[in-house]
Structures are given as structure tokens and as C-alpha cells.
Design an enzyme around this catalytic site. Structure first.
Site, PDB file in Angstrom:
ATOM      1  N   HIS A   3      -5.038   2.160  -6.959  1.00 12.95           N
ATOM      2  CA  HIS A   3      -6.171   1.857  -6.078  1.00 12.95           C
ATOM      3  C   HIS A   3      -7.455   1.598  -6.873  1.00 12.95           C
ATOM      4  O   HIS A   3      -8.308   0.827  -6.438  1.00 12.95           O
ATOM      5  CB  HIS A   3      -6.378   2.966  -5.043  1.00 12.95           C
ATOM      6  CG  HIS A   3      -5.574   2.759  -3.796  1.00 12.95           C
ATOM      7  ND1 HIS A   3      -4.225   3.029  -3.740  1.00 12.95           N
ATOM      8  CD2 HIS A   3      -5.903   2.269  -2.565  1.00 12.95           C
ATOM      9  CE1 HIS A   3      -3.772   2.734  -2.527  1.00 12.95           C
ATOM     10  NE2 HIS A   3      -4.772   2.270  -1.788  1.00 12.95           N
ATOM     11  N   ASP A  29       0.828  -1.196   0.000  1.00 17.56           N
ATOM     12  CA  ASP A  29       0.000   0.000   0.000  1.00 17.56           C
ATOM     13  C   ASP A  29       0.867   1.253   0.000  1.00 17.56           C
ATOM     14  O   ASP A  29       0.593   2.222  -0.706  1.00 17.56           O
ATOM     15  CB  ASP A  29      -0.880  -0.039   1.257  1.00 17.56           C
ATOM     16  CG  ASP A  29      -2.153   0.738   1.081  1.00 17.56           C
ATOM     17  OD1 ASP A  29      -2.578   0.955  -0.068  1.00 17.56           O
ATOM     18  OD2 ASP A  29      -2.730   1.130   2.103  1.00 17.56           O
ATOM     19  N   HIS A  69      -5.391  -5.927   1.233  1.00 15.61           N
ATOM     20  CA  HIS A  69      -5.484  -4.663   0.497  1.00 15.61           C
ATOM     21  C   HIS A  69      -4.173  -4.349  -0.231  1.00 15.61           C
ATOM     22  O   HIS A  69      -4.156  -4.124  -1.439  1.00 15.61           O
ATOM     23  CB  HIS A  69      -5.836  -3.566   1.506  1.00 15.61           C
ATOM     24  CG  HIS A  69      -5.877  -2.184   0.938  1.00 15.61           C
ATOM     25  ND1 HIS A  69      -6.939  -1.717   0.202  1.00 15.61           N
ATOM     26  CD2 HIS A  69      -4.977  -1.169   0.998  1.00 15.61           C
ATOM     27  CE1 HIS A  69      -6.691  -0.477  -0.159  1.00 15.61           C
ATOM     28  NE2 HIS A  69      -5.519  -0.112   0.301  1.00 15.61           N
ATOM     29  N   HIS A 122      -7.169  -1.916  -7.845  1.00 21.27           N
ATOM     30  CA  HIS A 122      -7.485  -2.694  -6.629  1.00 21.27           C
ATOM     31  C   HIS A 122      -9.004  -2.816  -6.472  1.00 21.27           C
ATOM     32  O   HIS A 122      -9.535  -3.895  -6.235  1.00 21.27           O
ATOM     33  CB  HIS A 122      -6.878  -2.006  -5.398  1.00 21.27           C
ATOM     34  CG  HIS A 122      -7.513  -2.417  -4.106  1.00 21.27           C
ATOM     35  ND1 HIS A 122      -8.705  -1.864  -3.649  1.00 21.27           N
ATOM     36  CD2 HIS A 122      -7.161  -3.342  -3.193  1.00 21.27           C
ATOM     37  CE1 HIS A 122      -9.036  -2.429  -2.509  1.00 21.27           C
ATOM     38  NE2 HIS A 122      -8.121  -3.322  -2.208  1.00 21.27           N
TER      39      HIS A 122
HETATM   40 ZN   LIG Z   1      -4.623   1.804   0.187  1.00 23.38          ZN
END
Ligand SMILES: [Zn+2]
Length: 344
Positions: free
Chosen positions: A228, A147, A245, A231
Site C-alpha cells: 500500500h 487489494d 486502487h 500504491h
Molecule cells: Zn487497499
């Protein structure tokens, strides 16, 4: 399109305090005292057993009266109301745990109009500020680094778009993103090994700060882009739901680098880093070696949904380009791993 309303104000926000260190939970009383003596402690049952009990003991020794509010695991309006009900006589809220716990604790505090202290037990999500203090059992996890490595890669493409505060990024947000990346590339591998050995080293401390403070501030006041969004697009594939994540963001980061035409030498700096800390950037590493084009097209469609962070970038974006970047990430990644000689 970035910044359609042509907002010109710059905006930066941060917690009023950030505390980090191996004894932060043990010493929590001295930092929390200023917020009151009757906290509502929000954490789930797993975190309660790992860290919650110790925190309560540490606080009660210093005369705190802790009300425990067991978080059921999913953030919802109903859950926030239920927990807020338990905190009617509290004078501040503590959120102890991961991303969902942090979000919930902040919402509970906001509902009760109280201050909130966030104690992340894992730096695997870059939930926004404020957070204080911090102490974490597995804070230099590879997911946390996945992340955090996205922070600068995304923010540097969002210079003309609005950040999470609704303004343009400041120079300090840019500097934080740069520093975050610098630390991960220089110390990530070393911190990852220290974490596995369950020891605290200077490299480990630096990476905890990069994963927690820098990544949090960097994304919130910088901005998110394609990594993201991709994601989020991965929610289209049920076989990926078990991944963390940061693992999905790592793959999205590689796809974004390809999407915007990053030179090979630069791209391989990120691939080498991710490979060194076991972050995934191929379909096989994600556990979906048989993924179909049809499924990947669904990921691309979701990544390009209206309002997605992918639209913060000035680079051209279409579903077809995103689909191509995702496929290319896997192909480039497989070749890179083969060349590295690393057996996975
Ligand atoms: Zn994140």
C-alpha cells in the site's frame, strides 16, 4: 520502526453484522429495520441509478422514509458537513457505493452520532468495517482481488506493529488474512470468470467474502506494509491516476514480495494468480512502459515518507531498496509473462 512506543495490547475490531448475498439489497429492510425507519442515504448519482433507486423502493415498501443525500464524489470536511445537514432528522445513515462513499457515510454518521450501514456496490476497496449489509453488482472484480491478495502478504509482515485500532494484531486477524489468501488462490480465477458472465456461483460468493469481509477485517486489524505504501507512491506518476486502487496495490504486492526476498517459487504463485485475473505487475500493464528511473525514484521516495505503512515492516527499507524492488517487479513480471506464453 514498528511499535516505537512498545504497546503490548492486542486489538481486533469488526462490524456487528455482515450480510452478503444476491438478494441483500432487495431484503435490506429486514436488516436495516433495527437501526430505525428514517435513513439518510448517501450515494453518488451513478450508484443511485444502478442500485440506489431499487434500494429506496425496497425500503419505502416497508414503510421507511428515506432522505437522499447525493454525494458529490470527493470526501472533504465541507462535503461531510453538507450531507450531515441533510440528515438532522434521520435516525441512521446508509452509505451505498465504493470506498469514498463509505468513508464519507461513516464520517457523516459520526458527526450526527448515528449508526451507519455500509452497502458496498463494489468490493474494489477494502474500506474498514463496519459494513452491513452487502450486495454488489461487480464484487469479484480483479481490482477487488488485487487489494485483497495484498491483505495477507502485508499483514504477515506487521506482526510487531500497530494495526488501525492502535494495538497489536490478534491470532484471529492472522487467520482471516490466511483464509482470504487461500480463497483467492483457490477460487479467484473461477470467480473472475463468473463475474464476467454475470452469474453467482459458490466460487463467486467465496471471493466476494474474501474481497469484502476478510480483506477489510484482515487489513484493519492486521496491518498494511509496503504494497500500500508503493500504491501511495504511485501518486507521483500522473499517468497512473486512471488505474483502480487494487490494480496499483497488485503491483505494489509484487514489489513488496521482491523487497523482502521471497523465493521464486512462492513469488510465482502470486504472479500466476494475478496473471489469471488480469491484474498488472509490469510497467506496460500499468500503462507506463516508458516510465523513467527519475519518476520511479519519486515513487520510492513517497513510499518511504515518514508515517507510511512501509515502516510497519521489520525488514530493512531504504528508498534505494524500494526503487530496486519496483524495477525488479517489472523485470521479473515481464519474464514471467513471456514464459507463460500469454498474449496481452
Ligand atoms: Zn487497499
Amino acid at each position: 520502526m514498528p511499535n516505537p512506543k512498545q504497546i503490548t495490547e492486542r486489538y481486533f475490531q469488526s462490524p456487528s453484522k455482515y450480510i452478503q448475498g444476491p438478494a441483500a439489497i432487495k431484503n435490506a429492510a429486514q436488516y436495516l429495520e433495527k437501526l430505525g425507519k428514517k435513513p439518510l442515504l448517501t450515494c453518488d448519482s451513478i450508484v443511485y441509478n444502478i442500485a440506489g433507486k431499487n434500494l429506496i423502493t425496497a425500503l419505502e415498501t416497508h414503510g421507511f422514509q428515506v432522505t437522499r443525500a447525493e454525494f458529490a464524489g470527493e470526501t472533504s470536511g465541507k462535503e461531510i458537513d453538507r450531507l450531515a445537514d441533510l440528515g438532522k432528522n434521520s435516525d441512521f445513515v446508509i452509505g451505498l457505493g465504493g470506498g469514498k462513499t463509505m468513508d464519507t457515510a461513516k464520517a457523516v454518521a459520526s458527526k450526527l452520532n448515528l449508526a451507519v450501514a455500509i452497502l458496498p456496490t463494489t468490493a474494489s476497496t477494502d474500506a474498514p468495517a463496519p459494513r452491513s449489509p452487502s450486495s454488489t453488482p461487480r464484487p469479484a472484480s480483479s481490482s477487488g482481488m488485487g487489494d485483497a491478495i495484498a491483505t495477507n502478504v502485508e499483514a504477515r509482515l506487521c506482526k510487531s506493529s500497530l494495526n488501525f485500532g492502535g494495538g497489536l494484531p490478534t491470532e484471529v486477524a492472522t487467520a482471516i488474512g490466511n483464509k482470504c489468501e487461500e480463497i483467492l488462490l483457490a477460487f479467484g480465477k473461477q470467480a473472475y470468470e463468473a463475474n464476467k458472465a454475470q452469474v453467482v456461483t459458490p466460487a463467486f460468493e467465496k471471493v466476494v467474502e474474501a474481497n469484502t469481509l476478510m480483506s477489510g477485517l484482515g487489513f484493519e486489524s492486521g496491518g498494511l506494509a509496503a504494497a500500500h505504501a508503493i500504491h501511495n507512491g504511485f501518486t507521483a506518476i500522473p499517468g497512473l491516476h486512471h488505474l483502480l486502487h487494487g490494480e496499483k496495490v497488485a503491483f505494489g504486492t509484487v514489489a513488496q514480495l521482491i523487497l523482502v526476498g521471497t523465493p521464486t517459487a512462492e513469488l510465482e504463485v502470486y504472479l500466476a494468480f494475478m496473471l489469471s485475473v488480469d491484474l498488472p505487475f509490469t510497467f506496460a500493464q500499468l500503462g507506463i512502459p516508458e516510465v523513467t528511473n527519475e519518476e520511479l525514484r519519486r515513487v520510492a521516495t513517497l513510499s518511504c515518507a515518514p508515517g507510511e505503512t512501509i515502516w510497519n515492516m521489520e525488514d530493512p527499507v531504504t528508498e534505494e531498496l524500494v526503487f530496486g524492488a519496483i524495477k525488479a517487479a517489472d523485470a521479473v513480471g515481464r519474464e514471467f509473462i513471456a514464459r507463460s506464453g500469454k498474449k496481452l
